[in-house]
Design a protein around this motif. Structure first.
Motif, PDB file in Angstrom:
ATOM      1  N   ALA A  66       4.063  -7.440  -5.003  1.00  0.00           N
ATOM      2  CA  ALA A  66       3.524  -8.465  -5.898  1.00  0.00           C
ATOM      3  C   ALA A  66       2.177  -8.023  -6.466  1.00  0.00           C
ATOM      4  O   ALA A  66       1.891  -8.213  -7.647  1.00  0.00           O
ATOM      5  CB  ALA A  66       3.389  -9.794  -5.167  1.00  0.00           C
ATOM      6  N   GLY A  67       1.347  -7.422  -5.630  1.00  0.00           N
ATOM      7  CA  GLY A  67       0.055  -6.924  -6.087  1.00  0.00           C
ATOM      8  C   GLY A  67       0.198  -5.822  -7.120  1.00  0.00           C
ATOM      9  O   GLY A  67      -0.494  -5.812  -8.137  1.00  0.00           O
TER      10      GLY A  67
ATOM     11  N   PHE B  41      -1.660 -10.756   4.698  1.00  0.00           N
ATOM     12  CA  PHE B  41      -1.289  -9.666   3.833  1.00  0.00           C
ATOM     13  C   PHE B  41      -0.876  -8.463   4.684  1.00  0.00           C
ATOM     14  O   PHE B  41       0.248  -8.044   4.619  1.00  0.00           O
ATOM     15  CB  PHE B  41      -2.409  -9.339   2.869  1.00  0.00           C
ATOM     16  CG  PHE B  41      -2.723 -10.516   1.983  1.00  0.00           C
ATOM     17  CD1 PHE B  41      -1.834 -10.893   1.005  1.00  0.00           C
ATOM     18  CD2 PHE B  41      -3.882 -11.260   2.142  1.00  0.00           C
ATOM     19  CE1 PHE B  41      -2.096 -11.969   0.167  1.00  0.00           C
ATOM     20  CE2 PHE B  41      -4.167 -12.322   1.318  1.00  0.00           C
ATOM     21  CZ  PHE B  41      -3.264 -12.686   0.328  1.00  0.00           C
TER      22      PHE B  41
ATOM     23  N   ASN C  77       2.241  -6.228   4.179  1.00  0.00           N
ATOM     24  CA  ASN C  77       3.544  -6.854   3.958  1.00  0.00           C
ATOM     25  C   ASN C  77       4.127  -6.267   2.672  1.00  0.00           C
ATOM     26  O   ASN C  77       3.502  -6.331   1.615  1.00  0.00           O
ATOM     27  CB  ASN C  77       3.355  -8.369   3.839  1.00  0.00           C
ATOM     28  CG  ASN C  77       4.632  -9.119   3.560  1.00  0.00           C
ATOM     29  OD1 ASN C  77       5.456  -8.699   2.759  1.00  0.00           O
ATOM     30  ND2 ASN C  77       4.781 -10.249   4.221  1.00  0.00           N
TER      31      ASN C  77
ATOM     32  N   THR D 173       4.196  -8.654  -0.403  1.00  0.00           N
ATOM     33  CA  THR D 173       2.846  -8.876  -0.924  1.00  0.00           C
ATOM     34  C   THR D 173       2.340  -7.642  -1.665  1.00  0.00           C
ATOM     35  O   THR D 173       1.737  -7.752  -2.737  1.00  0.00           O
ATOM     36  CB  THR D 173       1.880  -9.239   0.220  1.00  0.00           C
ATOM     37  OG1 THR D 173       2.379 -10.378   0.895  1.00  0.00           O
ATOM     38  CG2 THR D 173       0.495  -9.529  -0.293  1.00  0.00           C
ATOM     39  N   MET D 174       2.593  -6.490  -1.108  1.00  0.00           N
ATOM     40  CA  MET D 174       2.145  -5.247  -1.742  1.00  0.00           C
ATOM     41  C   MET D 174       2.826  -5.054  -3.102  1.00  0.00           C
ATOM     42  O   MET D 174       2.171  -4.689  -4.077  1.00  0.00           O
ATOM     43  CB  MET D 174       2.433  -4.048  -0.833  1.00  0.00           C
ATOM     44  CG  MET D 174       1.716  -4.123   0.518  1.00  0.00           C
ATOM     45  SD  MET D 174      -0.066  -4.200   0.379  1.00  0.00           S
ATOM     46  CE  MET D 174      -0.424  -2.538  -0.061  1.00  0.00           C
TER      47      MET D 174
END
Length: 125
Positions: A10-11, A1, A4, A7-8
């Protein structure tokens, strides 16, 4: 993570979709799953029960009410292990301790598949 950006994002997107209504929906699905599963256990010769907290649920092989670690110790590890493997054969993946979670992509069809797999597994125990 590690920060990235994909990823951030998506979160953030997942958290935005996780509204109060969504929490209520998945908790309602969990209530349905737990009730139907407990009905199956009650109708069987097995001494089993299912507990829940929010969208998490756990199956125990004991007829004693499980409220903490000590009461969980009365559960039959061999029976739980057998159910774990039977559920895998039915295409249902729980943790080896029979812990499961209802999540946002799930719907009533998924709950029905779980209950059908549990019913088939109970018949084979």
């Amino acid at each position: 993570f590690n920060a990235n950006p994909v990823t951030m994002q998506a979160g953030v997107t997942a958290l935005e979709a996780f509204s109060t209504n969504e929490v209520e929906r998945i908790n309602s699905l969990t209530d349905l799953l737990v009730k139907q599963a407990q009905d199956l256990f009650d109708d069987s010769d097995l001494s089993m029960q299912i507990n829940k907290s929010g969208s998490l649920f756990n199956i125990y092989a004991t007829n004693q009410k499980v409220t903490d670690y000590r009461s969980k110790a009365s559960s039959s590890g061999e029976k739980e292990k057998r159910l774990f493997h039977l559920m895998l054969e039915e295409g249902i993946r729980l943790s080896p301790t029979l812990l499961g979670a209802v999540s946002t992509p799930m719907n009533k069809e998924v709950i029905t598949k779980f209950i059908d797999g549990l019913e088939a597994s109970i018949k084979r125990m």
